[in-house]
Design a protein around this motif. Structure first.
Motif, PDB file in Angstrom:
ATOM      1  N   ALA A  95      46.363 -42.710 -12.289  1.00 35.70           N
ATOM      2  CA  ALA A  95      46.815 -41.984 -11.102  1.00 35.70           C
ATOM      3  C   ALA A  95      46.481 -40.498 -11.213  1.00 35.70           C
ATOM      4  N   ARG A  96      46.628 -39.933 -12.421  1.00 32.38           N
ATOM      5  CA  ARG A  96      46.309 -38.506 -12.612  1.00 32.38           C
ATOM      6  C   ARG A  96      44.798 -38.267 -12.501  1.00 32.38           C
ATOM      7  N   VAL A  97      44.019 -39.191 -13.055  1.00 32.27           N
ATOM      8  CA  VAL A  97      42.561 -39.071 -12.954  1.00 32.27           C
ATOM      9  C   VAL A  97      42.125 -39.081 -11.498  1.00 32.27           C
ATOM     10  N   GLU A  98      42.672 -40.020 -10.728  1.00 29.28           N
ATOM     11  CA  GLU A  98      42.293 -40.117  -9.315  1.00 29.28           C
ATOM     12  C   GLU A  98      42.728 -38.892  -8.523  1.00 29.28           C
ATOM     13  N   THR A  99      43.883 -38.326  -8.884  1.00 27.48           N
ATOM     14  CA  THR A  99      44.352 -37.114  -8.199  1.00 27.48           C
ATOM     15  C   THR A  99      43.400 -35.955  -8.439  1.00 27.48           C
ATOM     16  N   VAL A 100      42.955 -35.782  -9.693  1.00 24.21           N
ATOM     17  CA  VAL A 100      42.025 -34.696 -10.008  1.00 24.21           C
ATOM     18  C   VAL A 100      40.686 -34.916  -9.311  1.00 24.21           C
ATOM     19  N   GLU A 101      40.269 -36.177  -9.185  1.00 21.94           N
ATOM     20  CA  GLU A 101      38.980 -36.468  -8.544  1.00 21.94           C
ATOM     21  C   GLU A 101      38.957 -36.087  -7.073  1.00 21.94           C
ATOM     22  N   ARG A 102      40.111 -35.896  -6.478  1.00 27.60           N
ATOM     23  CA  ARG A 102      40.182 -35.504  -5.068  1.00 27.60           C
ATOM     24  C   ARG A 102      40.274 -33.992  -4.883  1.00 27.60           C
ATOM     25  N   THR A 103      40.237 -33.228  -5.971  1.00 27.66           N
ATOM     26  CA  THR A 103      40.379 -31.783  -5.870  1.00 27.66           C
ATOM     27  C   THR A 103      39.028 -31.100  -5.683  1.00 27.66           C
ATOM     28  N   PRO A 104      39.013 -29.901  -5.068  1.00 28.62           N
ATOM     29  CA  PRO A 104      37.756 -29.147  -4.932  1.00 28.62           C
ATOM     30  C   PRO A 104      37.138 -28.793  -6.282  1.00 28.62           C
ATOM     31  N   GLU A 105      37.986 -28.550  -7.295  1.00 31.47           N
ATOM     32  CA  GLU A 105      37.473 -28.192  -8.621  1.00 31.47           C
ATOM     33  C   GLU A 105      36.620 -29.326  -9.196  1.00 31.47           C
ATOM     34  N   PHE A 106      37.055 -30.559  -8.969  1.00 33.23           N
ATOM     35  CA  PHE A 106      36.285 -31.695  -9.482  1.00 33.23           C
ATOM     36  C   PHE A 106      34.949 -31.805  -8.753  1.00 33.23           C
ATOM     37  N   ALA A 107      34.968 -31.619  -7.439  1.00 31.72           N
ATOM     38  CA  ALA A 107      33.724 -31.706  -6.663  1.00 31.72           C
ATOM     39  C   ALA A 107      32.742 -30.624  -7.098  1.00 31.72           C
ATOM     40  N   GLU A 108      33.254 -29.416  -7.322  1.00 29.24           N
ATOM     41  CA  GLU A 108      32.379 -28.311  -7.742  1.00 29.24           C
ATOM     42  C   GLU A 108      31.805 -28.568  -9.128  1.00 29.24           C
ATOM     43  N   THR A 109      32.631 -29.030 -10.044  1.00 27.60           N
ATOM     44  CA  THR A 109      32.165 -29.306 -11.400  1.00 27.60           C
ATOM     45  C   THR A 109      31.159 -30.441 -11.410  1.00 27.60           C
ATOM     46  N   SER A 110      31.369 -31.455 -10.571  1.00 22.81           N
ATOM     47  CA  SER A 110      30.436 -32.577 -10.503  1.00 22.81           C
ATOM     48  C   SER A 110      29.074 -32.113 -10.020  1.00 22.81           C
ATOM     49  N   THR A 111      29.051 -31.130  -9.109  1.00 25.06           N
ATOM     50  CA  THR A 111      27.786 -30.601  -8.606  1.00 25.06           C
ATOM     51  C   THR A 111      27.044 -29.824  -9.687  1.00 25.06           C
ATOM     52  N   LEU A 112      27.792 -29.098 -10.523  1.00 29.52           N
ATOM     53  CA  LEU A 112      27.170 -28.278 -11.564  1.00 29.52           C
ATOM     54  C   LEU A 112      26.773 -29.086 -12.790  1.00 29.52           C
ATOM     55  N   SER A 113      27.378 -30.263 -12.975  1.00 27.91           N
ATOM     56  CA  SER A 113      27.169 -31.005 -14.213  1.00 27.91           C
ATOM     57  C   SER A 113      25.713 -31.362 -14.499  1.00 27.91           C
ATOM     58  N   PRO A 114      24.856 -31.727 -13.503  1.00 27.23           N
ATOM     59  CA  PRO A 114      23.456 -32.004 -13.838  1.00 27.23           C
ATOM     60  C   PRO A 114      22.748 -30.814 -14.467  1.00 27.23           C
ATOM     61  N   ALA A 115      23.081 -29.598 -13.993  1.00 28.59           N
ATOM     62  CA  ALA A 115      22.436 -28.413 -14.544  1.00 28.59           C
ATOM     63  C   ALA A 115      22.871 -28.161 -15.973  1.00 28.59           C
TER      64      ALA A 115
END
Length: 241
Positions: free
Chosen positions: A51-71
Motif C-alpha cells: 500500500a505504501r509503495v502504491e501511494t508513492v507511485e502516485r506522487t509527482p516525485e515518483f513520476a519525476e524520478t522515473s523520467t530521470l532514471s534512464p539518464a
C-alpha cells in the motif's frame, strides 16, 4: 483496495520499475527487515508495505524520478560495477579468523546451537503478536505450566501425575554425522560478522557472485582450522555453489 498487510520484497519493487536509488530516496527504511526465518541467506530480508509503495507511485516525485532514471542508468551501472569489484577484492583479501576450540567444547556448543535453532518458531512472521505467555500478567508467568497443572490436580484431590521426561542426549550419544554437520553450522554462524563485507551490494549486480565467494572462503577457513570437518565443508561448497 490493497490489503494493508501485504508486503512486497525488494526484488518485487524492482520489477515494478523502481531502481535502488529510487527505493532509497522515496521509500527509505523497509517496513520489515532482518533475516528470513524460513531459509538461511546472507542477504538481509527487506519487505515494503504494498500500500505504501502504491501511494508513492502516485506522487509527482515518483513520476519525476522515473523520467530521470534512464539518464542515470549508465552512471549507476558503472558505480555498481566498481562496487562489485571492490567487494570481491575485499572478500578475497580478508583474513578469516575461525574460533579455535577443544573438541569437546566445540561439540557442546554445536549441540546447544542446534537446540536453540530447534526452539525457534520459523513460521512466525516478522512483527507478529507475542506468544500468549508473554501477554500474561507478571505473576502468572512466574508459575511454570507444569506446576500450575499439578496445583489443579491437588485441588481436585488427584494424585500427582507421573513424570515421563526423557533425558537429553549428550554429544557422545548422537550420530557422528549429525555432530559434524552441527559443528560446521555453529562455526559458520560464529563467522557471520564477515557478512558485513557484502554491505553496499543490495542490488542484483554481483550480489550472488560475492555471496558464493564469501561462503567458499568461510568454509575453506573452517576446514583449514578443523581438518576433521573438511568433508562437510566441501560438501556445502558444492551444494551451495
Amino acid at each position: 483496495m490493497t490489503d494493508r498487510t501485504t508486503y512486497v520484497t525488494l526484488a518485487g519493487v524492482r520489477r515494478r520499475g523502481w531502481t535502488d536509488t529510487m527505493v532509497r530516496d522515496l521509500l527509505g527504511t523497509p517496513d520489515v527487515q532482518g533475516r528470513d526465518p524460513r531459509r538461511w541467506s546472507l542477504a538481509p530480508l527487506r519487505l515494503y508495505l504494498l500500500a505504501r509503495v502504491e501511494t508513492v507511485e502516485r506522487t509527482p516525485e515518483f513520476a519525476e524520478t522515473s523520467t530521470l532514471s534512464p539518464a542515470r542508468s549508465s552512471a549507476a551501472a558503472a558505480y555498481a560495477e566498481r562496487r562489485r569489484g571492490a567487494v570481491l577484492a575485499a572478500i578475497r583479501a580478508e583474513a578469516i579468523e575461525v574460533p579455535r576450540l577443544p573438541g569437546p567444547e566445540l561439540e557442546r556448543r554445536a549441540v546447544r546451537h542446534r537446540q536453540l535453532l530447534g526452539a525457534r518458531s520459523p513460521g512466525t512472521p516478522p512483527g507478529a503478536a507475542r506468544p500468549a505467555a508473554e501477554a500474561m500478567p507478571k505473576g502468572a508467568r512466574d508459575v511454570p505450566p507444569a506446576a500450575s497443572a499439578e496445583t489443579s490436580r491437588a485441588r481436585a484431590g488427584l494424585p500427582p501425575k507421573a513424570r515421563t521426561e526423557a533425558p537429553s542426549k549428550t554429544p557422545a550419544e548422537l550420530p557422528r554425522g549429525a555432530i559434524v554437520r552441527w559443528q560446521v553450522s555453529y562455526l559458520r554462524h560464529a563467522l557471520s560478522r564477515y557478512e558485513a563485507l557484502l554491505d553496499g551490494l543490495y542490488g542484483e549486480t554481483g550480489r550472488g557472485e560475492a555471496e558464493r565467494l564469501l561462503r567458499r572462503r568461510l568454509y575453506e577457513a573452517i576446514a583449514a582450522a578443523y581438518p576433521a570437518l573438511e568433508g562437510e565443508c566441501r560438501r556445502r561448497i558444492a551444494m551451495e555453489g
